[in-house]
Design a protein around this motif. Structure first.
Motif, PDB file in Angstrom:
ATOM      1  N   GLU A 194     -39.767  -6.026 -45.909  1.00  0.00           N
ATOM      2  CA  GLU A 194     -38.715  -5.009 -45.901  1.00  0.00           C
ATOM      3  C   GLU A 194     -38.703  -4.204 -47.190  1.00  0.00           C
ATOM      4  OE1 GLU A 194     -34.773  -6.382 -45.247  1.00  0.00           O
ATOM      5  OE2 GLU A 194     -34.872  -5.602 -43.216  1.00  0.00           O
ATOM      6  N   HIS A 195     -39.247  -4.787 -48.247  1.00  0.00           N
ATOM      7  CA  HIS A 195     -39.217  -4.073 -49.531  1.00  0.00           C
ATOM      8  C   HIS A 195     -40.018  -2.766 -49.469  1.00  0.00           C
ATOM      9  CE1 HIS A 195     -36.991  -6.948 -52.051  1.00  0.00           C
ATOM     10  NE2 HIS A 195     -37.517  -7.872 -51.260  1.00  0.00           N
ATOM     11  N   GLN A 196     -40.990  -2.707 -48.553  1.00  0.00           N
ATOM     12  CA  GLN A 196     -41.769  -1.459 -48.429  1.00  0.00           C
ATOM     13  C   GLN A 196     -40.936  -0.324 -47.820  1.00  0.00           C
ATOM     14  OE1 GLN A 196     -45.552  -1.824 -46.288  1.00  0.00           O
ATOM     15  NE2 GLN A 196     -45.937   0.373 -46.501  1.00  0.00           N
ATOM     16  N   ILE A 239     -33.246  -4.743 -51.522  1.00  0.00           N
ATOM     17  CA  ILE A 239     -33.375  -5.112 -52.928  1.00  0.00           C
ATOM     18  C   ILE A 239     -32.943  -6.577 -53.108  1.00  0.00           C
ATOM     19  CG2 ILE A 239     -31.056  -4.221 -53.511  1.00  0.00           C
ATOM     20  CD1 ILE A 239     -32.296  -3.416 -56.292  1.00  0.00           C
ATOM     21  N   ASP A 240     -33.612  -7.252 -54.015  1.00  0.00           N
ATOM     22  CA  ASP A 240     -33.234  -8.606 -54.397  1.00  0.00           C
ATOM     23  C   ASP A 240     -32.343  -8.514 -55.625  1.00  0.00           C
ATOM     24  OD1 ASP A 240     -34.970  -9.576 -52.431  1.00  0.00           O
ATOM     25  OD2 ASP A 240     -36.651  -9.693 -53.839  1.00  0.00           O
ATOM     26  N   VAL A 241     -31.239  -9.243 -55.604  1.00  0.00           N
ATOM     27  CA  VAL A 241     -30.318  -9.235 -56.747  1.00  0.00           C
ATOM     28  C   VAL A 241     -30.032 -10.675 -57.179  1.00  0.00           C
ATOM     29  CG1 VAL A 241     -29.238  -7.073 -56.031  1.00  0.00           C
ATOM     30  CG2 VAL A 241     -28.226  -9.236 -55.313  1.00  0.00           C
ATOM     31  N   ALA A 266     -33.784 -18.595 -45.340  1.00  0.00           N
ATOM     32  CA  ALA A 266     -32.585 -17.907 -45.841  1.00  0.00           C
ATOM     33  C   ALA A 266     -32.846 -17.346 -47.234  1.00  0.00           C
ATOM     34  CB  ALA A 266     -31.405 -18.874 -45.877  1.00  0.00           C
ATOM     35  N   GLU A 267     -32.374 -16.122 -47.465  1.00  0.00           N
ATOM     36  CA  GLU A 267     -32.529 -15.500 -48.776  1.00  0.00           C
ATOM     37  C   GLU A 267     -31.188 -14.853 -49.156  1.00  0.00           C
ATOM     38  OE1 GLU A 267     -35.840 -12.821 -49.063  1.00  0.00           O
ATOM     39  OE2 GLU A 267     -37.321 -14.384 -48.673  1.00  0.00           O
ATOM     40  N   PRO A 268     -30.288 -15.617 -49.779  1.00  0.00           N
ATOM     41  CA  PRO A 268     -28.961 -15.064 -50.095  1.00  0.00           C
ATOM     42  C   PRO A 268     -29.004 -13.924 -51.105  1.00  0.00           C
ATOM     43  CG  PRO A 268     -29.259 -17.267 -51.058  1.00  0.00           C
ATOM     44  CD  PRO A 268     -30.412 -17.043 -50.138  1.00  0.00           C
ATOM     45  N   TRP A 269     -30.156 -13.716 -51.733  1.00  0.00           N
ATOM     46  CA  TRP A 269     -30.310 -12.679 -52.759  1.00  0.00           C
ATOM     47  C   TRP A 269     -30.858 -11.363 -52.221  1.00  0.00           C
ATOM     48  CZ3 TRP A 269     -33.413 -17.058 -52.255  1.00  0.00           C
ATOM     49  CH2 TRP A 269     -34.710 -16.821 -51.805  1.00  0.00           C
ATOM     50  N   HIS A 270     -31.306 -11.340 -50.969  1.00  0.00           N
ATOM     51  CA  HIS A 270     -32.000 -10.172 -50.420  1.00  0.00           C
ATOM     52  C   HIS A 270     -31.023  -9.363 -49.558  1.00  0.00           C
ATOM     53  CE1 HIS A 270     -35.665  -8.214 -48.439  1.00  0.00           C
ATOM     54  NE2 HIS A 270     -34.697  -7.928 -47.569  1.00  0.00           N
ATOM     55  N   ILE A 271     -30.677  -8.157 -50.013  1.00  0.00           N
ATOM     56  CA  ILE A 271     -29.779  -7.317 -49.223  1.00  0.00           C
ATOM     57  C   ILE A 271     -30.526  -6.107 -48.701  1.00  0.00           C
ATOM     58  CG2 ILE A 271     -27.631  -8.120 -50.287  1.00  0.00           C
ATOM     59  CD1 ILE A 271     -27.644  -5.601 -52.031  1.00  0.00           C
TER      60      ILE A 271
HETATM   61 ZN   LIG Z   1     -36.393  -9.627 -50.938  1.00  0.00          ZN
END
Ligand SMILES: [Zn+2]
Length: 321
Positions: A236-238, A243-245, A292-297
């Motif tokens: 998805e970053h492409q 963004i990861d925070v 799960a990636e709680p940092w990836h919005i």
């Molecule tokens: Zn990410």
């Protein structure tokens, strides 16, 4: 060319073309085009005719010591996935190593370094996944996952650097996001500050090439780890919409413990009001294809973000309704 040559069409090289563009358009690789056309350079003449090979995996069984065109085609396909090996038509130790990695990635297949029908099937599924390209890359609801990828050459049209704090100072392409997502992110961070929550940006836009490097490295370090990593085109970053925070309370790490911090909890509660969703949730791994990636919005716009969050949906589930 042999009788079972994978060549399926002929292409005339035109102004503005490059081997990479042609390879992407036909779902094949630069190396494979060069191999079947006996090209030693990437520079071509206008009007030059090219045979276009499809990603047709060799039939049969190949093992250490085998040589020939079929081995070379196999290597060129592996090469296009970022595996590190020489495309020389010789099934040597490096090729054996890559096949071993692949076999470990697809248990319970036999891990013997020999390319045969089972390994072919595994690799074919990787190819099928890889080349299902989305038709709407600029749509803010574009669905990118292991089954739906972006073209290699796709770069979002309106990347900007959001005015938020990052965990590093210097300019880096990964600071970028698409304009609309960037503006929403700035508003989210302003609200955070108001609520005494300090979030930091870690990683936004990521090019196809960068993702290919990361994926190749993950496969080399650990085939298991690669299962949690996106193949090139499938991150998805492409899109420039994700963004990861992280936060000081989580040592600026991207880890599961972020969800237990005040910042992680604030983010889960507040993101949707600004058009973002926590894209990868616990219990939804089979749907999203990722842990799960709680940092990836991921930015989807306020209306959709609120529906998804309120109903505890994934983007996959929302779009299939
Ligand atoms: Zn990410």
């Amino acid at each position: 060319m042999s009788a079972n040559s994978p060549v399926t069409s002929v292409y005339i090289f035109q102004r503005g073309d490059s081997l990479k563009k042609i390879a992407t358009r036909y779902g094949t690789t630069v190396e494979a085009i060069k191999t079947v056309n006996n090209l030693t350079s990437d520079i071509l003449d206008l009007g030059q005719s090219l045979q276009i090979p499809l990603l047709t995996l060799p039939d049969g069984i190949y093992r250490k010591g085998n040589t020939g065109l079929q081995v070379k085609i196999l290597q060129s396909i592996l090469d296009s996935f970022g595996f590190s090996l020489l495309v020389d038509g010789f099934y040597g130790p490096k090729t054996v190593g890559v096949i071993l990695q692949l076999q470990q990635k697809f248990p319970p297949f036999k891990v013997d370094g020999i390319y045969g029908p089972q390994t072919r099937a595994s690799l074919q599924s990787l190819i099928d996944t890889h080349f299902h390209l989305v038709a709407n890359p600029t749509d803010k609801l574009v669905l990118i996952n292991r089954e739906n990828g972006l073209p290699a050459e796709y770069v979002p049209p309106d990347l900007v650097v959001p005015a938020i704090p990052f965990t590093f100072q210097e300019y880096d392409p990964k600071k970028q996001m698409r304009k609309e997502a960037s503006q929403a992110l700035e508003q989210l961070f302003t609200k955070a500050k108001h609520d005494n929550i300090t979030l930091m940006g870690v990683s936004g836009y990521r090019s196809y090439e960068r993702q290919a490097q990361i994926y190749a490295r993950n496969i080399q370090v650990s085939p298991i780890k690669a299962q949690f990593s996106a193949p090139p085109g499938c991150s998805e970053h492409q899109t420039g919409l994700a963004i990861d925070v992280s936060s000081a309370s989580n040592n600026y790490n991207l880890s599961q413990s972020f969800s237990a911090t005040p910042e992680g909890q604030w983010l889960a509660q507040t993101a949707s009001a600004f058009g973002f969703i926590i894209r990868y949730q616990h219990g939804k791994e089979n749907i999203t294809g990722y842990q799960a990636e709680p940092w990836h919005i991921r930015y989807v716009g306020i209306d959709v973000a609120q529906i998804i969050t309120l109903n505890e949906l994934t983007l996959e589930e929302y779009l299939s309704k």
